[in-house]
Design an enzyme around this catalytic site. Structure first.
Site, short mmCIF file in Angstrom:
data_model
loop_
_atom_site.label_atom_id
_atom_site.label_comp_id
_atom_site.label_asym_id
_atom_site.label_seq_id
_atom_site.Cartn_x
_atom_site.Cartn_y
_atom_site.Cartn_z
N HIS A 31 0.83 -1.22 0.00
CA HIS A 31 0.00 0.00 0.00
C HIS A 31 0.86 1.26 0.00
O HIS A 31 0.48 2.27 0.60
CB HIS A 31 -0.96 0.02 1.19
CG HIS A 31 -2.14 -0.89 1.02
ND1 HIS A 31 -3.40 -0.43 0.73
CD2 HIS A 31 -2.24 -2.24 1.05
CE1 HIS A 31 -4.22 -1.47 0.63
NE2 HIS A 31 -3.54 -2.58 0.81
N GLY A 123 -4.66 -11.72 -3.57
CA GLY A 123 -3.54 -10.78 -3.39
C GLY A 123 -2.39 -11.13 -4.31
O GLY A 123 -1.26 -10.68 -4.09
N SER A 126 -4.28 -11.36 -9.92
CA SER A 126 -4.92 -11.97 -11.09
C SER A 126 -5.64 -10.89 -11.90
O SER A 126 -5.70 -10.96 -13.13
CB SER A 126 -5.89 -13.06 -10.67
OG SER A 126 -6.88 -12.53 -9.83
N ASP A 170 1.08 -3.54 -9.79
CA ASP A 170 0.71 -4.83 -10.38
C ASP A 170 0.88 -4.83 -11.89
O ASP A 170 1.43 -5.76 -12.47
CB ASP A 170 -0.74 -5.17 -10.02
CG ASP A 170 -0.93 -5.29 -8.52
OD1 ASP A 170 0.10 -5.33 -7.81
OD2 ASP A 170 -2.07 -5.33 -8.07
P1 NG1 Z 1 -3.92 -6.59 -5.20
O1 NG1 Z 1 -3.29 -7.40 -4.14
O2 NG1 Z 1 -3.70 -7.18 -6.55
O3 NG1 Z 1 -5.35 -6.32 -4.93
C1 NG1 Z 1 -3.58 -3.93 -4.70
C2 NG1 Z 1 -3.28 -2.81 -5.70
C3 NG1 Z 1 -1.78 -2.46 -5.74
C4 NG1 Z 1 -1.23 -2.22 -4.35
C5 NG1 Z 1 -1.60 -3.41 -3.44
C6 NG1 Z 1 -1.17 -3.24 -2.03
C7 NG1 Z 1 -4.58 -2.60 -7.77
C8 NG1 Z 1 -4.81 -3.12 -9.14
N1 NG1 Z 1 -3.65 -3.24 -7.05
O4 NG1 Z 1 -3.11 -5.15 -5.21
O5 NG1 Z 1 -1.58 -1.34 -6.56
O6 NG1 Z 1 -1.71 -1.00 -3.82
O7 NG1 Z 1 -3.02 -3.63 -3.43
O8 NG1 Z 1 0.20 -3.09 -1.94
O9 NG1 Z 1 -5.24 -1.68 -7.34
#
Ligand code: NG1
Length: 449
Positions: A31, A123, A126, A170
């Site tokens: 985050h 997490g 995908s 991501d």
């Molecule tokens: P995931 O774990 O794929 O939901 C999300 C955000 C990242 C980052 C992480 C926390 C999207 C697409 N992905 O990832 O940018 O903030 O949480 O580190 O919003």
């Protein structure tokens, strides 16, 4: 039947390209991407695979090898209507809508078949892999190439179509992953560098069996974190930088806020943020803005509605504490990996998990238990990965210990803790897709057939 044969069966013609886009594990730096601080993910071997071919018209015909993702068709346009929240097609629409302006006057649509092996809502990214796979398919169908960094930036913005206010980690790691390396990714502007990952270690990924869907149950919780960070920036600007306001917390590195620039420590945070929790009224007084101005500027969701004010107030001080300490842990992690000091890197992973839990409110009792079990079974470090609110924990484990580690963690978490605490929920009999080991893998691959 492989994906190429399946494509031919569905569309009665051969595909013109095959694309593979990996999921990711974020080793550390949770985050903080949307705050403009660097993160340290790896690509993993689990992928979204695509077989596709251009169409003469503007239609996109999408199929999935998994029946729980129903087939769907839509048309390329500058404003594509969303499907219902949580529908997988929204990620393909997100990529399509943001690429349309670059595809020329008569863009080609697509016939496309997807096959995914990245666990969903875990997490492991995908969703961004699906966005990038869709974007690369559209580019291939229109005979276009795009620089990886440019595409990653465009898709980071594009994925917000689904309503999340995330960062750019991501989409970037999907494209930039490299075998045997973690990738340090920095933002605004997007930059990257490689950090060696030790050959004799792996990351064991274990699903907590609690789903964390950012477009469903976790959306408001997720979006509240970037909002609290924007409010922190507003307070910082009023208190410290009225003449040279910063845009995001990461910009503080470039501001001459003290004799030694860099990432501020806890003493600095405690001086600026005097309360743990803030009401809108208190933020309005500090920033000299009306509640309406604050709502319009910092708290609007994609659908135009204001985000609900949490009953406990905005927990700005601890959010900032997490962001700054986590940013420092990313820097320290890069140094320890370069020095092959895995013990210290493991400790940083453990500290990151604690901060994600206590300061940023991302963990769950299940993830905390899983992390504890991983550490007590010999992991050098363990933490939740990705957005949190469920999903996976990851552990740093020596290759020679992996089999025993997976067996012990499975017995103690899935067959022990989880069955006892969640007797109402099923535990899959085959745990291979739930707990597995990975090493840093290649980024996205496009093959013209
Ligand atoms: P995931 O774990 O794929 O939901 C999300 C955000 C990242 C980052 C992480 C926390 C999207 C697409 N992905 O990832 O940018 O903030 O949480 O580190 O919003």
């Amino acid at each position: 039947m492989n994906i190429i044969e399946k494509f031919s069966k569905i569309f009665h013609s051969d595909p013109a390209f095959r694309i593979q886009v990996p999921g990711r594990v974020n080793l550390i730096g949770e985050h903080i991407d949307y705050n403009g601080f660097p993160v340290l993910p790896i690509s993993i071997p689990q992928t979204i695979m695509v077989a596709g071919a251009a169409r003469a018209d503007r239609e996109i015909h999408c199929y999935n090898t998994n029946d729980s993702f129903p087939a769907s068709t839509f048309e390329l346009s500058h404003s594509i209507t969303q499907s219902s929240p949580g529908n997988w097609i929204n990620y393909i629409k997100a990529a399509a809508q943001s690429l349309v302006p670059l595809l020329g006057k008569n863009p080609h649509g697509l016939n496309v078949l997807f096959h995914g092996s990245i666990p969903r809502s875990a997490g492991l990214s995908s969703s961004s892999a699906l966005v990038i796979a869709s974007a690369l398919s559209l580019l291939a169908a229109n005979d276009l190439n795009m620089d990886s960094l440019e595409l990653a930036e465009l898709m980071a913005e594009g994925e917000r179509y689904v309503g999340t206010q995330g960062g750019g980690m991501d989409q970037a790691i999907c494209l930039l992953g490299k075998k045997q390396n973690a990738v340090k990714i920095d933002f605004f502007p997007l930059k990257h560098s490689f950090v060696p990952f030790p050959g004799e270690f792996s990351i064991v990924v274990a699903h907590s069996l609690i789903r964390a869907s950012k477009t469903e149950n976790a959306l408001i919780e997720y979006n509240r974190r970037p909002a609290e960070c924007r409010l922190a920036v507003a307070i910082l600007n009023s208190v410290l930088f009225p003449d040279t306001p910063i845009k995001r917390l990461g910009d503080i590195r470039a501001v001459n806020w003290s004799a030694t620039q860099g990432i501020p420590g806890e003493r600095f945070i405690n001086k600026v943020f005097l309360q743990d929790s803030y009401t809108l009224d208190e933020i309005s007084k500090i920033t000299n803005k009306t509640i309406d101005q604050i709502t319009q500027k910092y708290l609007l969701m994609r659908n135009g509605n204001p985000m609900p004010v949490p009953p406990e107030g905005f927990l700005i001080r601890t959010r900032v504490l997490h962001v700054f300490t986590e940013a420092q842990r990313v820097e320290d992690s890069c140094t320890t990996l370069f020095n092959n000091d895995l013990k210290t890197f493991g400790t940083l992973m453990n500290e990151s998990h604690k901060s994600c839990d206590i300061n940023y409110g991302l963990s769950t009792p299940e993830l905390n238990t899983l992390v504890e079990i991983m550490i007590s079974n010999g992991a050098l470090g363990a933490r939740l990965t990705g957005a949190g609110f469920g999903g996976c924990a990851v552990a740093l484990v020596k290759d020679s210990d992996i089999d025993a580690f997976i067996k012990d963690v499975s017995n103690q978490y899935y067959n022990g803790y989880f069955k006892k605490v969640h007797s109402e929920l099923p535990v899959p009999s085959n745990l291979e897709n739930i707990i597995f080991s990975v090493k840093p893998s290649l980024g996205a691959q496009v093959t013209l057939l």
